[in-house]
Write a protein that holds these residues in place. Structure first.
Motif, PDB file in Angstrom:
ATOM      1  N   GLU A   1       0.867  -1.186   0.000  1.00  0.00           N
ATOM      2  CA  GLU A   1       0.000   0.000   0.000  1.00  0.00           C
ATOM      3  C   GLU A   1       0.903   1.235   0.000  1.00  0.00           C
ATOM      4  OE1 GLU A   1      -3.719   0.586   2.465  1.00  0.00           O
ATOM      5  OE2 GLU A   1      -2.338   1.810   3.637  1.00  0.00           O
ATOM      6  N   TRP A  42      -1.707  -0.994  -4.086  1.00  0.00           N
ATOM      7  CA  TRP A  42      -2.737   0.043  -4.111  1.00  0.00           C
ATOM      8  C   TRP A  42      -2.267   1.243  -3.311  1.00  0.00           C
ATOM      9  CZ3 TRP A  42      -3.618  -4.612  -1.436  1.00  0.00           C
ATOM     10  CH2 TRP A  42      -3.764  -4.525  -0.043  1.00  0.00           C
ATOM     11  N   ARG A  72      -3.295   4.353  -0.277  1.00  0.00           N
ATOM     12  CA  ARG A  72      -4.207   4.914   0.719  1.00  0.00           C
ATOM     13  C   ARG A  72      -4.276   6.411   0.458  1.00  0.00           C
ATOM     14  NH1 ARG A  72      -4.534   4.681   7.395  1.00  0.00           N
ATOM     15  NH2 ARG A  72      -6.428   3.465   7.247  1.00  0.00           N
ATOM     16  N   THR A  96     -10.125  13.101  -5.749  1.00  0.00           N
ATOM     17  CA  THR A  96      -9.780  11.749  -5.300  1.00  0.00           C
ATOM     18  C   THR A  96     -10.279  10.711  -6.305  1.00  0.00           C
ATOM     19  OG1 THR A  96      -9.997  12.501  -3.025  1.00  0.00           O
ATOM     20  CG2 THR A  96     -10.016  10.119  -3.370  1.00  0.00           C
ATOM     21  N   THR A 101      -8.041   8.137  -8.293  1.00  0.00           N
ATOM     22  CA  THR A 101      -8.319   6.702  -8.205  1.00  0.00           C
ATOM     23  C   THR A 101      -8.478   6.096  -9.596  1.00  0.00           C
ATOM     24  OG1 THR A 101      -9.401   7.082  -6.082  1.00  0.00           O
ATOM     25  CG2 THR A 101      -9.860   4.980  -7.156  1.00  0.00           C
ATOM     26  N   ILE A 131      -8.396   0.696  -3.536  1.00  0.00           N
ATOM     27  CA  ILE A 131      -8.163   2.053  -3.021  1.00  0.00           C
ATOM     28  C   ILE A 131      -8.621   2.058  -1.567  1.00  0.00           C
ATOM     29  CG2 ILE A 131     -10.400   2.968  -3.818  1.00  0.00           C
ATOM     30  CD1 ILE A 131      -7.097   4.917  -4.034  1.00  0.00           C
ATOM     31  N   ALA A 138      -3.771  -0.501 -10.171  1.00  0.00           N
ATOM     32  CA  ALA A 138      -4.029  -0.576  -8.728  1.00  0.00           C
ATOM     33  C   ALA A 138      -5.096  -1.639  -8.465  1.00  0.00           C
ATOM     34  CB  ALA A 138      -4.497   0.771  -8.199  1.00  0.00           C
ATOM     35  N   LYS A 158      -6.268   3.146 -11.053  1.00  0.00           N
ATOM     36  CA  LYS A 158      -6.899   1.921 -11.572  1.00  0.00           C
ATOM     37  C   LYS A 158      -6.360   1.609 -12.982  1.00  0.00           C
ATOM     38  CE  LYS A 158     -11.399  -0.142 -12.575  1.00  0.00           C
ATOM     39  NZ  LYS A 158     -12.831   0.080 -12.754  1.00  0.00           N
ATOM     40  N   THR A 163     -12.765  -1.232  -2.895  1.00  0.00           N
ATOM     41  CA  THR A 163     -12.613  -0.086  -1.996  1.00  0.00           C
ATOM     42  C   THR A 163     -12.583  -0.535  -0.539  1.00  0.00           C
ATOM     43  OG1 THR A 163     -13.743   1.328  -3.588  1.00  0.00           O
ATOM     44  CG2 THR A 163     -13.675   2.116  -1.320  1.00  0.00           C
TER      45      THR A 163
END
Ligand code: FNR
Length: 359
Positions: free
Chosen positions: A178, A231, A233, A249, A253, A264, A261, A257, A299
């Motif tokens: 992460e 992924w 944070r 955000t 994201t 998230i 990733a 992706k 998620t």
């Protein structure tokens, strides 16, 4: 009775978690020169026996100056790698659970005291202090020494540091990575207009502010074995007007992706002392829900998720795919056992505790 959502397996690239309870990253400020200690054995040992589906290591620094405090855990050389190997080998022998490393750089929030000593900045000329580095020479809080502005060479060094830490983590058999882009630390400082005032291609527009965090993501993704999930944070909002917010955000994201990733992890805040946070049970879940709805990426929700039925509802109502818990697991390291008992499921326990669970 249908089996609870919280105890359904979750696939993240090539990794399958046994359930959807994740131990959130929790800094312990108890390393020596970045090296894990017996405290980590105790702390991670008990959390590995918690029955959670994934155990996330605390924010792990990519270099000495990337640490929040001089007691932060690091993974930047052979000594820090050996120390962490000793802890993880023991934990795995007795309580096997997939492990995720949170790879971190504190940026302008580095060189601080541990929270139990007040958390204030440590002056660069103090024995345990150093000059911090950040996208722009702006102090986090009034009265603090401002960071040194990173140039392109510095940024390459940091990006390569994230990748090198990811390679060492892979060598340690760590299954997931992460990237810490939340809570006002370095990568969040690049994202947020409150901390990033650069006039080059790494500042200004949203695309420019996302550039360095995305380069770091690419470098880590490339350094980590295929199939092992990576992924980030994120903080979905700065809780300050004119700050980073949920629409940005979502854009970040989507970019993550597109780069591969696997998930998230949606937190909030941390970049500004001016933040005004409306805290209450599950207070960050609405952000996770919005990000999930807009991106359709796995998620992880976090923040005052403390009750099994609350966690179950978050998943059943489609607000998130997994929950991550910090304080509830410190308070009750068998939280997943209790959740399983309450919801009608079972968790894996060490064989030595074979008589321990209700049936
Ligand atoms: C944290 N938190 C945190 N977050 C993070 O991204 N990296 C970290 O290393 C830490 N360190 C840390 C230490 C301790 C002792 C606590 C309690 C918290 C934040 C944590 O992961 C989580 O997001 C918040 O605590 C909110 O979740 P809970 O505690 O309400 O479940």
């Amino acid at each position: 009775m249908s089996s609870p959502a919280l105890f359904q397996p979750l696939r993240l690239d090539g990794l399958e978690l046994e359930n959807r309870i994740i131990v959130a990253p929790m800094c312990q400020y108890s390393a020596r020169d970045g090296e894990a200690t017996d405290w980590h054995m105790m702390h991670l040992g008990q959390l590995a026996m918690s029955g959670s589906g994934l155990l996330t290591l605390e924010a792990t620094a990519v270099s000495p100056e990337a640490r929040i405090t001089h007691g932060d855990l690091g993974l930047w050389d052979d000594g820090t790698e050996r120390a962490l190997a000793k802890v993880l080998d023991a934990v795995r022998d007795y309580a096997p659970v997939p492990i995720c490393i949170q790879i971190a750089h504190a940026g302008r929030k580095a060189s601080s005291e541990a929270p139990w000593r007040g958390g204030q900045q440590v002056a660069p000329d103090s024995p345990h202090g150093w000059l911090t580095e950040a996208p722009s020479p702006l102090a986090h809080a009034e009265g603090e020494v401002a960071p040194r502005m990173l140039d392109r060479e510095d940024m390459k060094r940091i990006r390569d540091g994230f990748a090198a830490t990811a390679r060492r983590a892979a060598r340690l058999g760590i299954e997931a990575a992460e990237i810490h882009a939340a809570h006002g630390y370095l990568l969040h400082q690049f994202l947020s207009p409150l901390a990033n005032r650069r006039s080059d291609e790494y500042g200004g527009s949203l695309e420019n502010r996302m550039r360095f965090p995305l380069e770091v993501f690419d470098a880590v993704r490339e350094a980590f074995p295929a199939g092992n999930p990576v992924w980030a944070r994120v903080s979905a909002t700065d809780w300050v007007e004119e700050g980073w917010e949920v629409e940005q955000t979502i854009a970040f994201t989507q970019a993550l992706k597109a780069r591969g990733a696997a998930a998230i992890h949606v937190s909030t805040g941390g970049v500004s002392p001016r933040q005004k946070i409306a805290i209450g049970p599950g207070y960050q879940v609405p952000f996770a829900e919005r990000v999930r709805a807009a991106t359709d990426l796995v998620t992880i929700a976090v923040g005052l998720i403390t009750e099994p039925r609350q966690a179950e509802a978050i998943l059943v109502e489609g607000k998130a795919d997994a929950v991550s818990l910090a304080r509830a697991l410190l308070y009750d390291p068998r939280w997943p056992w209790h959740a399983a008992a309450e919801l009608g499921a079972r968790v894996r326990a060490p064989k030595q505790y074979w008589r321990s669970q209700p049936h």
